[in-house]
Enzyme design. Structure first.
Site, PDB file in Angstrom:
ATOM      1  N   SER A  90      -0.350  -7.042  -8.926  1.00 22.44           N
ATOM      2  CA  SER A  90       0.337  -7.219  -7.850  1.00 22.44           C
ATOM      3  C   SER A  90       1.530  -6.636  -7.558  1.00 22.44           C
ATOM      4  CB  SER A  90       0.645  -8.881  -7.734  1.00 22.44           C
ATOM      5  OG  SER A  90       1.421  -9.312  -6.694  1.00 22.44           O
ATOM      6  N   HIS A 104       3.796  -5.037  -0.095  1.00 22.60           N
ATOM      7  CA  HIS A 104       3.121  -5.756  -0.901  1.00 22.60           C
ATOM      8  C   HIS A 104       1.431  -5.329  -1.102  1.00 22.60           C
ATOM      9  CE1 HIS A 104       0.214  -9.292  -1.222  1.00 22.60           C
ATOM     10  NE2 HIS A 104       0.795  -9.313  -2.366  1.00 22.60           N
ATOM     11  N   ASN A 106      -1.973  -6.437  -3.545  1.00 21.42           N
ATOM     12  CA  ASN A 106      -2.477  -7.242  -4.838  1.00 21.42           C
ATOM     13  C   ASN A 106      -3.869  -7.106  -4.775  1.00 21.42           C
ATOM     14  OD1 ASN A 106      -3.815 -10.281  -5.149  1.00 21.42           O
ATOM     15  ND2 ASN A 106      -2.273  -9.773  -6.757  1.00 21.42           N
ATOM     16  N   ARG A 108      -7.221  -8.850  -7.309  1.00 16.83           N
ATOM     17  CA  ARG A 108      -7.274 -10.005  -8.383  1.00 16.83           C
ATOM     18  C   ARG A 108      -8.820 -10.228  -8.241  1.00 16.83           C
ATOM     19  NH1 ARG A 108      -4.673 -11.635  -3.780  1.00 16.83           N
ATOM     20  NH2 ARG A 108      -5.857 -13.303  -2.668  1.00 16.83           N
ATOM     21  N   HIS A 143      -2.278   0.953   8.834  1.00 13.27           N
ATOM     22  CA  HIS A 143      -3.417   0.530   9.096  1.00 13.27           C
ATOM     23  C   HIS A 143      -4.809   1.362   9.047  1.00 13.27           C
ATOM     24  CE1 HIS A 143      -2.366  -3.657  10.480  1.00 13.27           C
ATOM     25  NE2 HIS A 143      -0.930  -3.159  10.467  1.00 13.27           N
ATOM     26  N   HIS A 173       6.744 -22.176  10.159  1.00 10.95           N
ATOM     27  CA  HIS A 173       8.066 -22.788  10.585  1.00 10.95           C
ATOM     28  C   HIS A 173       8.866 -21.865  11.459  1.00 10.95           C
ATOM     29  CE1 HIS A 173       9.048 -20.484   6.750  1.00 10.95           C
ATOM     30  NE2 HIS A 173      10.343 -20.693   7.186  1.00 10.95           N
ATOM     31  N   GLY A 257       2.814 -19.667 -15.407  1.00  8.17           N
ATOM     32  CA  GLY A 257       2.880 -18.275 -15.719  1.00  8.17           C
ATOM     33  C   GLY A 257       4.369 -17.940 -15.989  1.00  8.17           C
TER      34      GLY A 257
END
Length: 298
Positions: A90, A104, A106, A108, A143, A173, A257
């Site tokens: 990550s 970002h 990641n 996994r 993209h 929110h 973690g």
């Protein structure tokens, strides 16, 4: 499935990405190896106050436990109480220049086991781009690389994962996306282990080509304190998402973690303002009207 094969790929991916980022920044990443008392450990590679990156981290973790935490069983309640093995890479990079987007990525793998039953496994991952001052050329480039990474696995895969990313990286929110999106997938097990692993590898291997050309193109642009101030304000949205919604952050904290490694994704300088709105026709308003909207960039 062969978990050692997956682990070898993840550790090699971490090393190759860190090598490319160090060459870009000119300064080394700190290497911090750690052990988790409940089982497993990892390697955190972190840079702070670099030439390009104000803060960044590329983490590898491989943790085990006797019971999956709630964040990992939200979509699979039948797996509650099973032992688990989770591993992945990550990264989050926060460049200093506000014309350079935060990014970002990641990838996994989870394995859930129970005595007397075959293990259940799945892959997940993706990458997304969060600009502060939008450039259509950058969004298209990012993209396009995401699309190319997924093209060998079916014509519909990229569009599905692109739309999934738009839904996932959304601050309910605030009623706004975190950035210009990218791709996101989880609970991937269809088509067998080999296909799922190859798809995950294709995403991981495409990251440097998707991001570094954008960074190199924008890092040379001059910037003002006003632009740095807006960057800090928009970074607040990043913090809100990671602490309220991000499944990876929640999994890490719920599974006991290493907090330092989990929260290295947070930017070093952040600001919040009360009921702030950008000036009409400003570059800051353009981010909201042209980039923080769900759209097809390729």
């Amino acid at each position: 499935m062969n978990s050692s094969l997956v682990k070898d790929y993840f550790t090699a991916l971490q090393a190759s990405i860190v090598g490319a980022l160090e060459a870009c920044d000119g300064q080394p990443f700190l290497k911090d190896e750690w052990l988790r008392p409940a089982g497993g450990g990892g390697i955190s590679r972190v840079i702070e106050e670099g030439s390009v990156f104000e803060r960044g981290g590329v983490n590898f973790s491989h943790v085990t436990g006797s019971s999956l935490p709630p964040s990992a069983t939200a979509n699979r309640p039948e797996l509650a109480g099973r032992g688990f093995e989770a591993m992945g890479v990550s990264l989050v990079l926060h460049p200093r220049n506000p014309h350079c987007p935060t990014v970002h990525m990641n990838v996994r793998c989870f394995i859930a086991g129970k005595d007397g039953e075959d293990p259940v496994w799945w892959f997940g991952g993706g990458m997304d781009l969060t600009p502060y001052y939008g450039h259509a050329e950058d969004a298209i480039h990012f993209h396009t690389h995401c699309q190319k990474a997924l093209a060998p696995f079916g014509a519909e895969v990229h569009q599905n994962y692109k739309e999934w990313c738009d839904r996932y990286f959304f601050l309910k929110h605030r009623n706004e996306p975190r950035g210009v999106g990218g791709i996101f997938f989880d609970d991937l097990c269809e088509g067998g282990f080999e296909r799922c692993f190859e798809l995950t590898k294709s995403v991981g291997d495409s990251f440097i080509g998707a991001y570094l050309p954008i960074l190199e193109r924008r890092n040379c642009l001059p910037f003002t304190e006003r632009e740095r101030d807006f960057q800090a304000y928009r970074r607040g949205r990043y913090v809100e998402f990671n602490l309220v919604y991000d499944r990876g952050t929640l999994f890490g904290l719920q599974s006991g973690g290493r907090t330092e490694s989990i929260l290295m994704s947070l930017p070093p300088i952040v600001k919040w303002r009360y009921d702030w709105h950008p000036e009409a026709a400003s570059a800051e308003e353009k981010l909201y009207t042209e980039f923080l909207v769900a759209r097809d960039w390729v």
